[in-house]
Design an enzyme around this catalytic site. Sequence first.
Site, PDB file in Angstrom:
ATOM      1  N   TYR A 165     -27.981  49.402 -47.327  1.00  0.00           N
ATOM      2  CA  TYR A 165     -27.317  49.617 -46.044  1.00  0.00           C
ATOM      3  C   TYR A 165     -26.260  50.718 -46.146  1.00  0.00           C
ATOM      4  CZ  TYR A 165     -24.447  49.061 -41.978  1.00  0.00           C
ATOM      5  OH  TYR A 165     -23.740  49.323 -40.835  1.00  0.00           O
ATOM      6  N   ASP A 217     -21.543  61.600 -41.800  1.00  0.00           N
ATOM      7  CA  ASP A 217     -20.343  60.764 -41.778  1.00  0.00           C
ATOM      8  C   ASP A 217     -19.758  60.860 -43.181  1.00  0.00           C
ATOM      9  OD1 ASP A 217     -18.476  58.721 -41.926  1.00  0.00           O
ATOM     10  OD2 ASP A 217     -19.775  57.208 -41.003  1.00  0.00           O
ATOM     11  N   LYS A 237     -25.616  53.567 -39.726  1.00  0.00           N
ATOM     12  CA  LYS A 237     -26.739  54.104 -38.956  1.00  0.00           C
ATOM     13  C   LYS A 237     -26.803  55.615 -39.122  1.00  0.00           C
ATOM     14  CE  LYS A 237     -29.324  51.039 -36.837  1.00  0.00           C
ATOM     15  NZ  LYS A 237     -30.175  50.350 -37.808  1.00  0.00           N
TER      16      LYS A 237
HETATM   17  P1  13P Z   1     -21.676  54.325 -38.982  1.00  0.00           P
HETATM   18  O1  13P Z   1     -23.127  54.604 -39.331  1.00  0.00           O
HETATM   19  O2  13P Z   1     -21.267  55.049 -37.759  1.00  0.00           O
HETATM   20  O3  13P Z   1     -20.786  54.594 -40.162  1.00  0.00           O
HETATM   21  O4  13P Z   1     -21.547  52.799 -38.615  1.00  0.00           O
HETATM   22  C1  13P Z   1     -21.416  51.860 -39.617  1.00  0.00           C
HETATM   23  C2  13P Z   1     -20.972  50.514 -39.166  1.00  0.00           C
HETATM   24  O5  13P Z   1     -21.090  49.580 -39.930  1.00  0.00           O
HETATM   25  C3  13P Z   1     -20.407  50.306 -37.829  1.00  0.00           C
HETATM   26  O6  13P Z   1     -19.993  48.977 -37.620  1.00  0.00           O
HETATM   27 MG    MG Z   2     -19.028  55.357 -40.751  1.00  0.00          MG
HETATM   28 MG    MG Z   3     -21.438  57.073 -37.407  1.00  0.00          MG
HETATM   29 MG    MG Z   4     -23.778  56.490 -39.699  1.00  0.00          MG
END
Ligand code: 13P
Ligand code: MG
Ligand code: MG
Ligand code: MG
Length: 364
Positions: free
Chosen positions: A226, A11, A229
């Site tokens: 954090y 990402d 994901k």
């Molecule tokens: P991603 O890992 O897809 O960037 O998701 C982060 C997030 O906080 C979604 O609410």
């Molecule tokens: Mg993201």
């Molecule tokens: Mg993502």
């Molecule tokens: Mg992600």
Amino acid sequence: VKTTVSVIKADIGSFPGHSRTHPKILEVAARRLKEVEGSILIDSYVTHCGDDLELIMTHTKGEDNEEIHKLAWDIFMECAGLAKEMKLYGAGQDLLGDAFSGNVKGMGPGVAEMEFEERGSDPILIFMADKTEPGAWNYFLYKIFADPFSTSGLVIDPSLHDGFTFEVHDVIEKRKILFNTPEESYSLLAYIGAPSRYVIKYVWKRDGTIGASTSTQRLNLMAGRYVGKDDPVMVIRAQSGFPAVGEVIDPFRTPILVAGWMRGSHHGPFMPVGVADANCTAFDGPPRVICLGFQVCNGKLIGPADMFDDPAFNRVRDQCCDLSSVLRAHGPFEPHRLSLEEMEYTTLPGVEKQFKDRWEDLPE
Ligand code: 13P
Ligand code: MG
Ligand code: MG
Ligand code: MG
Ligand code: 13P
Ligand code: MG
């Protein structure tokens, strides 16, 4: 010569918020890979699932090859630069390091690779997910390669009858273990039923032929903070000694709950969608998975076929919407919100810190 399939993803920024990759970024990534087809690569394909940029590459250099990993890293860096220029959200989000040192593993991007001798005909299925963690594949890999009520070939095809070997990684203790199915199915399930910690990395035929490979990195463990994901990827070979294509994708018609979704902090249903619907919207989700099917032909990728762009998956999508409503009704309560143990890797500890001095001991 053997063919290697490398799926490397990150990402590097998205719009609006965490919902989807920008088309300009997909275009640049696709062009960069095309430029090296015939030299570093044999073939390539670029797509996205939600806000994750997916590089699908074929070559003859094997797994963990420095040139391939550097190619992916450089593309992610260039695309993150573009994302910054456009002030896309979370520009450079998954790029934890700034200097490449031989391998993208441990630097943020997710990697699923496999090297194999091409069969007479070699169908592969590439799964890519957004808003969830690598353990999300566990349930499906078990159903595909070990559940005779799901894969009928395990029962009726002599070439599948011996079962498979699963390599499981403990992402907390950083160790691995092998289990053979069917004889050790219960032991395998004892671990992989806890997908936040135990993640299936590979599945092989009993003779060592590779059948499945997944990305297993846990971003938050690596970064110590954090960073969303992991949004994992997975490559599976089908037919002729492996489950049929239809046996590989059929388990995705069951709406299971996975960890991820909003702020990486909630359980939600895992929704299989066509690429056109691979954008995370409602409560930044629900968590989605796409599947592209190819025939590998002398390293060339014949395809893709958008496997979940299909009315046969409408019902599971509806069920996922129903489950979404049930879970969303919990608001900030578990089990919609992840358990406290899992919330350690989110932004919640920052809130708890504010109150650490307000707590008073209760009398014994
Ligand atoms: P991603 O890992 O897809 O960037 O998701 C982060 C997030 O906080 C979604 O609410
Ligand atoms: Mg993201
Ligand atoms: Mg993502
Ligand atoms: Mg992600
Ligand atoms: P076909 O006869 O259409 O090739 O089907 C064979 C098969 O294995 C289906 O799973
Ligand atoms: Mg091509």
